[in-house]
Scaffold this motif. Sequence first.
Motif, PDB file in Angstrom:
ATOM      1  N   ALA A 269      63.904  46.851   7.647  1.00 30.62           N
ATOM      2  CA  ALA A 269      64.241  48.041   7.641  1.00 30.62           C
ATOM      3  C   ALA A 269      65.703  48.182   7.995  1.00 30.62           C
ATOM      4  N   ALA A 270      66.530  48.789   6.915  1.00 31.26           N
ATOM      5  CA  ALA A 270      68.012  48.652   7.131  1.00 31.26           C
ATOM      6  C   ALA A 270      68.717  49.732   6.051  1.00 31.26           C
ATOM      7  N   GLN A 271      69.992  49.873   6.287  1.00 32.61           N
ATOM      8  CA  GLN A 271      70.747  50.518   5.486  1.00 32.61           C
ATOM      9  C   GLN A 271      71.656  49.414   4.688  1.00 32.61           C
ATOM     10  N   PRO A 272      71.251  48.948   3.308  1.00 33.08           N
ATOM     11  CA  PRO A 272      71.608  47.471   2.928  1.00 33.08           C
ATOM     12  C   PRO A 272      72.631  47.250   2.101  1.00 33.08           C
ATOM     13  N   LEU A 273      73.407  48.553   1.907  1.00 33.75           N
ATOM     14  CA  LEU A 273      74.539  48.481   0.993  1.00 33.75           C
ATOM     15  C   LEU A 273      76.018  48.757   1.628  1.00 33.75           C
ATOM     16  N   VAL A 274      76.975  47.685   1.177  1.00 31.09           N
ATOM     17  CA  VAL A 274      78.274  47.867   1.781  1.00 31.09           C
ATOM     18  C   VAL A 274      78.866  49.217   1.299  1.00 31.09           C
ATOM     19  N   ARG A 275      78.784  49.686   0.109  1.00 31.83           N
ATOM     20  CA  ARG A 275      79.344  50.944  -0.203  1.00 31.83           C
ATOM     21  C   ARG A 275      78.950  52.116   0.238  1.00 31.83           C
ATOM     22  N   GLU A 276      77.732  52.104   0.286  1.00 28.74           N
ATOM     23  CA  GLU A 276      76.919  53.191   0.955  1.00 28.74           C
ATOM     24  C   GLU A 276      77.490  53.380   2.514  1.00 28.74           C
ATOM     25  N   SER A 277      77.667  52.054   3.151  1.00 27.76           N
ATOM     26  CA  SER A 277      78.361  52.212   4.668  1.00 27.76           C
ATOM     27  C   SER A 277      79.511  52.783   4.767  1.00 27.76           C
TER      28      SER A 277
ATOM     29  N   THR B 173      70.845  53.317  11.784  1.00 24.49           N
ATOM     30  CA  THR B 173      69.812  52.372  11.171  1.00 24.49           C
ATOM     31  C   THR B 173      69.724  51.190  11.561  1.00 24.49           C
ATOM     32  N   ASN B 174      71.129  50.349  11.199  1.00 23.28           N
ATOM     33  CA  ASN B 174      70.866  48.839  11.541  1.00 23.28           C
ATOM     34  C   ASN B 174      71.223  48.495  12.937  1.00 23.28           C
ATOM     35  N   VAL B 175      71.691  49.485  13.995  1.00 29.25           N
ATOM     36  CA  VAL B 175      71.707  48.744  15.306  1.00 29.25           C
ATOM     37  C   VAL B 175      70.808  49.409  16.044  1.00 29.25           C
TER      38      VAL B 175
ATOM     39  N   THR C  29      68.722  39.913   9.034  1.00 34.21           N
ATOM     40  CA  THR C  29      70.157  40.378   8.846  1.00 34.21           C
ATOM     41  C   THR C  29      70.678  40.305   7.709  1.00 34.21           C
ATOM     42  N   THR C  30      71.736  39.473   7.658  1.00 31.55           N
ATOM     43  CA  THR C  30      72.402  39.100   6.382  1.00 31.55           C
ATOM     44  C   THR C  30      73.437  37.769   6.626  1.00 31.55           C
ATOM     45  N   ASP C  31      73.877  37.285   5.503  1.00 28.87           N
ATOM     46  CA  ASP C  31      75.315  36.230   5.749  1.00 28.87           C
ATOM     47  C   ASP C  31      76.493  37.049   5.884  1.00 28.87           C
TER      48      ASP C  31
ATOM     49  N   CYS D 239      76.262  43.384  15.071  1.00 30.32           N
ATOM     50  CA  CYS D 239      75.854  44.154  16.161  1.00 30.32           C
ATOM     51  C   CYS D 239      74.379  43.889  16.396  1.00 30.32           C
ATOM     52  N   SER D 240      73.539  43.999  15.308  1.00 32.90           N
ATOM     53  CA  SER D 240      72.055  43.735  15.116  1.00 32.90           C
ATOM     54  C   SER D 240      72.052  42.357  15.847  1.00 32.90           C
ATOM     55  N   GLU D 241      72.651  41.364  15.310  1.00 37.64           N
ATOM     56  CA  GLU D 241      72.446  39.896  15.699  1.00 37.64           C
ATOM     57  C   GLU D 241      72.754  39.764  17.255  1.00 37.64           C
TER      58      GLU D 241
END
Length: 354
Positions: free
Chosen positions: A88-96, A106-108, A131-133, A163-165
């Motif tokens: 579960a995440a907010q996965p989009l750069v532009r949305e962030s 959501t992500n942290v 998480t993500t690259d 931060c999640s990492e």
Amino acid sequence: MLDRKFWTGKRVFITGHTGFKGSWLCLWLKALGAEVCGYALEPPTVPSLFIEAGVGRLISSVIGDVRDLVRLSKSMQDAQPEIVFHLAAQPLVRESYRNPLDTYATNVMGSLHLFEAVRSCPSVKAVVNVTTDKCYENRERPSGYRENEAMGGYDPYSSSKACSELVTAAYRQSFLSEQGVALASARAGNVIGGGDWATDRLLPDVLRALDAGETLKIRYPDAIRPWQHVLEPLSGYLVLAERLSVNGEAFAEPWNFGPSDDDARSVEWILERLAGSRSDLKWISEVEKTLHEAHYLKLDSSKARALIGWQPRWSLLTALDKTLSWHEAWRGGADMQRFTVNQIKEYEEAVATE
């Protein structure tokens, strides 16, 4: 590569199961014989893979927000899972950029809530936090990033995943390890595949433009990304979860699941290859200067190759072909649950023949 006996009857809890990657993971786990409970918001797009492939008919599905600790904890307690995948995440750069507070919440905080729910659920033995690259401090270098390199993130999305990492490492060392819970994080590249209708992603944008007969506007044609079919990192998550369950702490650390070096390609390269099979694809470059996006990003997945026997199986060209064929089948009214499961079987066969 995957142990079917291990997964048969295994109780699995997935956050973000209504999303693109989560839906593929649910279908794969069901095909392996697992008992799956999902916890997520309503599907993020219309249409969605979750609906089109009938994922909800196969699993126990709870609609909830990872920012709601009480509901998340109760849902996990009810499911009594042995393995947890946190997608579960907010996965989009532009949305962030548009909604940074929601992105961090959501992500942290969502990750914190997940770990707190795990702490109060004794049945859990293994957790994979996806998480993500983009969690790495990106120095725009040509070589791939390794798991022991610095976290960073220019934009709110990338920063939130870094931060999640950090939260993952803290909870592993401070709480979960002593409870006998093996917690790992998984970092993957730009995934593609059938059933993705998200905004601001290259392949969904291409397919929308083709369906509408419109010219596609491309922001950064020279941007290089580690492209891979969605089944590639998912196979890594599954193998990692097996190792965490059997060997515990030995594998409780970060892992990269990226494509081969040859498949880190530019956006323009992708478009040229797609145009080779779809002559009606038309695009123009329309560079935006307002938002920062990385130009070059690449992962080094040598640790996963050496220590858990994972490696990418489908080339980027194969991944593009599978994505296009899935979309054409959907447009033709095919049974998309069956079609998607068949693509999973094709991937498993590719693994078995190597």
